[in-house]
Design an enzyme around this catalytic site. Structure first.
Site, short mmCIF file in Angstrom:
data_model
loop_
_atom_site.label_atom_id
_atom_site.label_comp_id
_atom_site.label_asym_id
_atom_site.label_seq_id
_atom_site.Cartn_x
_atom_site.Cartn_y
_atom_site.Cartn_z
N ASN A 85 0.80 -1.22 0.00
CA ASN A 85 0.00 0.00 0.00
C ASN A 85 0.83 1.28 0.00
O ASN A 85 0.32 2.35 -0.34
CB ASN A 85 -0.93 0.01 1.21
N HIS A 96 -15.48 28.66 -37.50
CA HIS A 96 -16.70 27.91 -37.84
C HIS A 96 -16.55 27.19 -39.17
O HIS A 96 -17.54 26.94 -39.87
CB HIS A 96 -17.93 28.82 -37.88
N SER A 121 -4.33 4.48 -50.40
CA SER A 121 -5.53 3.70 -50.69
C SER A 121 -5.16 2.36 -51.31
O SER A 121 -4.20 2.26 -52.07
CB SER A 121 -6.45 4.46 -51.63
N LYS A 160 -3.49 8.03 -54.53
CA LYS A 160 -4.07 8.76 -53.40
C LYS A 160 -3.08 8.76 -52.23
O LYS A 160 -2.50 7.74 -51.89
CB LYS A 160 -5.39 8.14 -52.97
N GLU A 196 -3.25 11.25 -38.60
CA GLU A 196 -4.32 10.32 -38.27
C GLU A 196 -3.91 9.39 -37.13
O GLU A 196 -4.69 9.12 -36.21
CB GLU A 196 -4.70 9.49 -39.50
#
Length: 477
Positions: free
Chosen positions: A139, A185, A314, A320, A327
């Protein structure tokens, strides 16, 4: 081959060639859940605590030097990275990390036994509980080891962030004065320079470093010496200050004794650290999203920047290219944010004198640091340093944006400018052309007012020009 070990539950077979014992064997059989093990830095940290505890107990006359020195030597070997295959337990295990603590106790005990001429399992020579775990409890050991392991891993992340700060600043210097359409926006807004954009990213990373440094301070407060519930039962009165002194000497970190009662159940320091990692993930996620948007295209998107090509994008569309690096960073950030939520829930789950969720907290904190360190390095090396700003594309979009009209407000008024913008959009003409065709502002003044570089920073409005434009419009009417 196996040996028979005994514990409070009875006898159990332990493989003869291993350095762990009965407790670890039972825990391994009980908890086969994720296949995830403790991070190396966590194992190292527990071993450092075992070494410091043995040194402190010897200084205080509680542990004989023959046994204590054998424990110190055994701990040193674990600290150096040996016997990692003996730490076999799953991250998801019994509460408070007792299996982790006992795994370390047994391994160090058996290494020490071998050094003293015995065989693994001869615990009358060196005992996992009585000697290696002297004046300790899971602990207070596990939270202290978590703090130490965070301190050991955090510098790597901060170093990567330092490099990212410099990388974004280098991009700011490279593209100083290149003006683009600002966007709010997801719609056109007033102009901004790319050095300001990249400079903002650099400042964001610098602020994240500051938050991490602030959270790092809470990792220096230790509850070690509190044992079971913070009261210090079964410790020498001077043990706590002595073991912390040894930890300072061994690690170089400026540890200080905290309120052991509070630190037995309060995980607030870990929440603070996790929050700083979450904020970093949020900022990195936003920056990665920006890079993906600004790179979108190459023909039907914004396409103001070109990201390095790192792989085909791709399996079906030839040629592409995707923003693969940002990502991947997005996914890391989502995981870190999820880890932070798990840490928060675990910290809230403390009950009475203890929080038993420390194994989860330790793993998620260290995993988040590891993920972010790798992600920041990847983003810098494989994306940021290779960013190219398409200057011609920026100029094209800026020229056709009606947001430039904002700068006209002080000269002809908001309502009048709004009408001109509507006309420009309807007739698909630049705002400058519309103003000149309607003879609203003299061309000499208009060129000065529509200077896009001046729009990217504060500027004093020339009241004389305002008055002359008003007079010009009156004469035109």
């Amino acid at each position: 081959m196996s040996r028979i070990e005994k514990d409070s539950l009875g006898e159990i077979e332990v493989p003869d060639d291993v350095l762990y014992g009965a407790f670890t064997t039972r825990a391994f059989n009980n908890f086969q859940i994720s296949g995830l093990g403790a991070k190396p830095e966590f194992i190292t940290s527990i071993a450092i605590i075992k070494k410091a505890a043995a040194l402190a107990n010897m200084k205080l006359g509680m542990l004989d030097e023959r046994t204590g020195n054998a424990i110190v030597q055994a701990a040193d070997e674990v600290i150096k990275g040996r016997y990692r295959d003996q730490f076999i337990l799953d991250v998801f295990q019994a509460g408070a990390g007792t299996p982790f603590n006992m795994n370390t106790n047994e391994v160090i005990a058996n290494i020490a036994i071998k050094k003293l001429g015995g065989k693994p399992g001869d615990y009358h020579i060196v005992h996992p509980n009585n000697h290696v775990n002297m004046a300790q409890s899971s602990n207070d050991v596990i939270p202290s080891a978590t703090r130490l392991s965070v301190l050991l891993t955090l510098p790597g992340l901060i170093n990567e962030l330092d490099e990212m700060v410099l990388a974004f600043q280098a991009k700011a210097d490279e593209y100083y004065g290149i003006i683009k359409v600002g966007r709010t926006h997801l719609e056109d807004a007033v102009p901004i320079r790319y050095d300001q954009v990249f400079g903002g990213y650099s400042s964001s990373m610098l602020k994240c470093i500051i938050r991490l440094r602030d959270a790092e301070k809470s990792m220096l407060e230790l509850g070690i010496g509190g044992t079971a519930i913070g009261t210090g039962i079964n410790t020498h009165p001077d043990y706590k200050k002595t073991v912390i002194s040894e930890l300072k000497r061994l690690t170089g970190f400026e540890f200080s004794p905290g309120d052991s009662i509070m630190l037995s159940w309060s995980m607030a320091g870990f929440v603070e650290m996790s929050n700083s990692l979450r904020i970093l993930a949020i900022e990195l996620n936003k920056i990665s999203n920006d890079l993906r948007l600004l790179n979108s295209g190459p023909k039907a998107g914004i396409a103001e920047i070109i990201l390095p090509e790192v792989e085909p994008g791709s399996s079906i569309m030839p040629g592409k290219i995707n923003p693969s690096i940002p990502e991947a960073v997005n996914m890391v950030c989502f995981q870190v944010i999820g880890n932070d939520h798990a840490v928060a829930l675990a910290a809230e789950a403390g009950q009475l004198e203890l929080n038993v969720m420390t194994p989860l907290i330790a793993f998620d904190l260290l995993w988040s640091i590891e993920l972010l360190t790798s992600a920041v390095r990847m983003l810098r090396e494989r994306c940021v340093t290779g960013i190219i700003v398409d200057v011609e594309r920026c100029a094209e979009l800026l020229e056709n944006s009606q947001s430039l009209a904002t700068v006209l407000n002080p000269y002809i008024g908001y309502e009048n400018v709004a009408e001109l913008v509507k006309i420009a959009l309807l007739e698909n003409k630049p705002i400058r052309q519309v103003i000149l065709e309607r003879d609203i502002i003299p061309e000499s003044y208009l060129d000065q007012i529509l200077d896009t570089l001046r729009m990217t920073e504060p500027a004093v409005i020339d009241k004389k020009i305002i008055d002359e434009i008003r007079e010009y419009r009156k004469r035109a009417v």
